[in-house]
Design a protein around this motif. Structure first.
Motif, PDB file in Angstrom:
ATOM      1  N   VAL A 174       0.819  -1.203   0.000  1.00 59.86           N
ATOM      2  CA  VAL A 174       0.000   0.000   0.000  1.00 59.86           C
ATOM      3  C   VAL A 174       0.859   1.262   0.000  1.00 59.86           C
ATOM      4  N   ASN A 175       0.202   2.394  -0.369  1.00 58.56           N
ATOM      5  CA  ASN A 175       0.834   3.712  -0.273  1.00 58.56           C
ATOM      6  C   ASN A 175       0.854   4.166   1.186  1.00 58.56           C
ATOM      7  N   ALA A 176       1.125   5.461   1.372  1.00 52.28           N
ATOM      8  CA  ALA A 176       1.125   6.046   2.710  1.00 52.28           C
ATOM      9  C   ALA A 176      -0.226   5.831   3.385  1.00 52.28           C
ATOM     10  N   VAL A 177      -0.224   5.737   4.694  1.00 50.42           N
ATOM     11  CA  VAL A 177      -1.440   5.477   5.458  1.00 50.42           C
ATOM     12  C   VAL A 177      -2.429   6.630   5.308  1.00 50.42           C
ATOM     13  N   ASP A 178      -3.714   6.290   5.091  1.00 46.69           N
ATOM     14  CA  ASP A 178      -4.798   7.265   5.007  1.00 46.69           C
ATOM     15  C   ASP A 178      -4.548   8.337   3.948  1.00 46.69           C
ATOM     16  N   GLY A 179      -4.183   7.910   2.766  1.00 43.23           N
ATOM     17  CA  GLY A 179      -3.988   8.854   1.682  1.00 43.23           C
ATOM     18  C   GLY A 179      -4.119   8.176   0.335  1.00 43.23           C
ATOM     19  N   PHE A 180      -4.476   8.960  -0.686  1.00 44.88           N
ATOM     20  CA  PHE A 180      -4.571   8.407  -2.036  1.00 44.88           C
ATOM     21  C   PHE A 180      -3.187   8.124  -2.606  1.00 44.88           C
ATOM     22  N   GLY A 181      -2.295   9.102  -2.465  1.00 39.19           N
ATOM     23  CA  GLY A 181      -0.974   8.991  -3.060  1.00 39.19           C
ATOM     24  C   GLY A 181       0.076   8.589  -2.054  1.00 39.19           C
ATOM     25  N   ASP A 182       1.320   8.648  -2.498  1.00 33.71           N
ATOM     26  CA  ASP A 182       2.450   8.293  -1.638  1.00 33.71           C
ATOM     27  C   ASP A 182       3.424   9.458  -1.622  1.00 33.71           C
ATOM     28  N   ASN A 184       6.595   9.165  -0.789  1.00 34.53           N
ATOM     29  CA  ASN A 184       7.928   8.689  -1.155  1.00 34.53           C
ATOM     30  C   ASN A 184       7.773   7.415  -1.978  1.00 34.53           C
ATOM     31  N   ARG A 185       8.877   6.866  -2.433  1.00 39.85           N
ATOM     32  CA  ARG A 185       8.807   5.696  -3.307  1.00 39.85           C
ATOM     33  C   ARG A 185       8.736   4.379  -2.537  1.00 39.85           C
ATOM     34  N   LYS A 186       8.807   4.459  -1.231  1.00 41.56           N
ATOM     35  CA  LYS A 186       8.710   3.240  -0.423  1.00 41.56           C
ATOM     36  C   LYS A 186       7.240   2.850  -0.254  1.00 41.56           C
ATOM     37  N   LYS A 187       6.974   1.570  -0.085  1.00 44.48           N
ATOM     38  CA  LYS A 187       5.611   1.066   0.070  1.00 44.48           C
ATOM     39  C   LYS A 187       5.471   0.370   1.416  1.00 44.48           C
ATOM     40  N   GLY A 188       4.240   0.411   1.914  1.00 42.08           N
ATOM     41  CA  GLY A 188       3.943  -0.265   3.162  1.00 42.08           C
ATOM     42  C   GLY A 188       3.472  -1.691   2.927  1.00 42.08           C
ATOM     43  N   ILE A 189       3.606  -2.519   3.951  1.00 41.68           N
ATOM     44  CA  ILE A 189       3.178  -3.915   3.899  1.00 41.68           C
ATOM     45  C   ILE A 189       2.056  -4.102   4.922  1.00 41.68           C
ATOM     46  N   ILE A 190       0.957  -4.735   4.498  1.00 42.38           N
ATOM     47  CA  ILE A 190      -0.146  -5.033   5.410  1.00 42.38           C
ATOM     48  C   ILE A 190      -0.405  -6.534   5.394  1.00 42.38           C
ATOM     49  N   GLY A 191      -1.013  -7.024   6.455  1.00 46.71           N
ATOM     50  CA  GLY A 191      -1.324  -8.445   6.527  1.00 46.71           C
ATOM     51  C   GLY A 191      -2.422  -8.729   7.532  1.00 46.71           C
ATOM     52  N   ILE A 208       0.649  -3.921  10.137  1.00 45.96           N
ATOM     53  CA  ILE A 208       1.052  -2.965   9.112  1.00 45.96           C
ATOM     54  C   ILE A 208       2.449  -2.455   9.458  1.00 45.96           C
ATOM     55  N   ARG A 209       3.256  -2.226   8.415  1.00 47.08           N
ATOM     56  CA  ARG A 209       4.581  -1.629   8.582  1.00 47.08           C
ATOM     57  C   ARG A 209       4.849  -0.776   7.360  1.00 47.08           C
ATOM     58  N   THR A 210       5.122   0.514   7.582  1.00 47.64           N
ATOM     59  CA  THR A 210       5.323   1.416   6.453  1.00 47.64           C
ATOM     60  C   THR A 210       6.213   2.577   6.880  1.00 47.64           C
ATOM     61  N   ASN A 211       6.823   3.212   5.907  1.00 47.06           N
ATOM     62  CA  ASN A 211       7.657   4.392   6.136  1.00 47.06           C
ATOM     63  C   ASN A 211       7.071   5.536   5.318  1.00 47.06           C
ATOM     64  N   ASP A 212       6.389   6.465   5.996  1.00 39.92           N
ATOM     65  CA  ASP A 212       5.682   7.541   5.314  1.00 39.92           C
ATOM     66  C   ASP A 212       6.381   8.892   5.418  1.00 39.92           C
ATOM     67  N   GLU A 213       7.666   8.893   5.752  1.00 39.75           N
ATOM     68  CA  GLU A 213       8.383  10.149   5.898  1.00 39.75           C
ATOM     69  C   GLU A 213       8.651  10.817   4.551  1.00 39.75           C
ATOM     70  N   ASN A 214       8.673  12.152   4.542  1.00 43.55           N
ATOM     71  CA  ASN A 214       8.990  12.901   3.337  1.00 43.55           C
ATOM     72  C   ASN A 214      10.483  12.808   3.017  1.00 43.55           C
ATOM     73  N   PRO A 215      10.845  12.725   1.737  1.00 40.73           N
ATOM     74  CA  PRO A 215      12.271  12.706   1.373  1.00 40.73           C
ATOM     75  C   PRO A 215      12.947  14.029   1.721  1.00 40.73           C
ATOM     76  N   TYR A 226       6.351   3.468  10.732  1.00 42.23           N
ATOM     77  CA  TYR A 226       5.082   3.342  11.441  1.00 42.23           C
ATOM     78  C   TYR A 226       4.719   1.863  11.369  1.00 42.23           C
ATOM     79  N   GLN A 227       4.505   1.239  12.538  1.00 45.44           N
ATOM     80  CA  GLN A 227       4.193  -0.182  12.544  1.00 45.44           C
ATOM     81  C   GLN A 227       3.199  -0.494  13.661  1.00 45.44           C
ATOM     82  N   MET A 228       2.421  -1.543  13.440  1.00 42.54           N
ATOM     83  CA  MET A 228       1.336  -1.835  14.366  1.00 42.54           C
ATOM     84  C   MET A 228       0.951  -3.302  14.278  1.00 42.54           C
TER      85      MET A 228
END
Length: 366
Positions: A174-182, A184-191, A208-215, A226-228
């Motif tokens: 998935v893209n960044a959490v709670d958003g249409f776009g991303d 950064n170029r990194k993607k999150g993993i959900i399960g 969920i594990r994702t990195n939503d920081e701005n470059p 961000y992980q949970m």
């Protein structure tokens, strides 16, 4: 229990003669009246940081919640869903549409690769948590802090394999959490792993594990995950009695220089059907955000913790279309070392650490 990614039960499908596909249309409208025993000057239940309540934020007045419309088309191998929400609460759960009062709650299509294996792409509700955005689905009207701290939805691709009716596994990107776009170029993993170890007992293990920081200006993305991990389970003890539990732990690292900040919580549920049309339920929740990682904050924007008790009635009318939910809720926040308080009084001063509300919600589903 219906997970956040599921829509409301749809109306009976209508199918044209000779066609394999079928359309359905469903939705709901909800409104409420709530009184706050602190009589806050602002007539709001949100506290100093604005995060004490998710949707039922207004006090001592009538308020509209959400209006939802769901259009679904299905055939033997596929399904497409367009789920739109309107109204004051649309902004609160759809950050990408902030300020529009109209939001895409879900818009996705699913393809059944085999009888046991499916793939879904688009924007879909999160798999994490016990409660959902849809007011008719939850027994309690006001939402838990576990729900309010998110996530709400994802945009991406996920795939589910059903080993049997009692076990399945979902994995997604998935893209960044709670958003249409991303951002950064990194993607999150959900399960999600679902298992039903006994009749009327369902367990969902979510992650969920994702990195939503701005470059940075040089294009480098800071390591800030961000992980949970989340557990949601229900057990239908009898036709009248249901127990539920939601527990979650998570962490957020905001920059390379700051360590990961943890948060977590647990909520227990008990619902009892007195008759076919009348029920009563209670929820107790403890949520700890002492580290300040999430949005549950004190007046100085520091982290805090809260104990909440919610007691809700449920009256069903009009052959199940109308739901009336009287509700009492108490939120007790941790006392701050400097003596500061969380909630307003009648003069607008923050002199209370506790908040009690009493109200009634009215829901029409179709």
């Amino acid at each position: 229990m219906i997970k956040k990614e599921d829509s409301l039960a749809v109306s009976p499908e209508t199918e044209e003669p000779g066609k394999k596909g079928a359309f359905s249309f469903s939705g709901y409208v909800d409104a409420y009246y709530s009184t706050n025993f602190n009589k806050p000057l602002s007539q709001r239940n949100v506290g100093t940081a604005g995060t004490a309540r998710v949707f039922d934020q207004r006090a001592d007045q009538f308020a509209l919640g959400l209006a939802q419309t769901v259009v679904k088309y299905t055939n033997q191998k596929s399904e497409v869903v367009v789920d739109l929400v309107f109204g004051p609460n649309a902004d609160l759960a759809n950050y990408a549409n902030l300020g529009t009062a109209l939001a895409i709650k879900q818009a996705y299509f699913k393809y059944d690769i085999t009888e046991k294996w499916s793939a879904t792409i688009g924007q879909f509700g999160t798999h994490i948590g016990y409660e959902v955005i849809d007011a008719p689905v939850n027994f309690n009207y006001s939402l838990s802090n576990l729900f309010g701290m998110g996530p709400f939805y994802h945009t991406g691709l996920k795939s589910t394999y059903a080993f049997s009716e009692k076990a399945s596994l979902m994995l997604g990107v998935v893209n960044a959490v709670d958003g249409f776009g991303d951002n950064n170029r990194k993607k999150g993993i959900i399960g999600q792993f679902f298992i039903s170890p006994a009749k009327d007992w369902s367990i969902y293990l979510n992650a969920i594990r994702t990195n939503d920081e701005n470059p940075s200006s040089s294009g480098v993305v800071p390591v800030a995950y961000y992980q949970m991990l989340d557990l949601a389970t229900t057990y239908q003890v009898s036709d009248h009695l249901l127990f539920g539990l939601n527990a979650a732990i998570g962490s957020q690292q905001l920059t390379d220089s700051t360590g990961a900040k943890p948060w977590g919580g647990v909520a227990g549920y008990v619902n009892y059907a007195i008759t076919e049309h009348i029920g009563i339920g209670a929820r107790y929740e403890y949520f700890d955000n002492s580290s300040g990682a999430r949005a549950l904050l004190d007046f100085q924007k520091n982290g805090t913790s809260v104990n909440s008790l919610t007691i809700t009635g449920n009256v069903t009318l009009a052959e199940g279309h109308v739901l009336v939910k009287p509700e009492f809720r108490l939120d007790a926040y941790a006392k701050r070392p400097n003596g500061a308080r969380e909630f307003e009084d009648t003069k607008g001063a923050f002199t209370h650490n506790n908040q009690s509300t009493l109200g009634v919600a009215f829901i029409y589903k179709f």
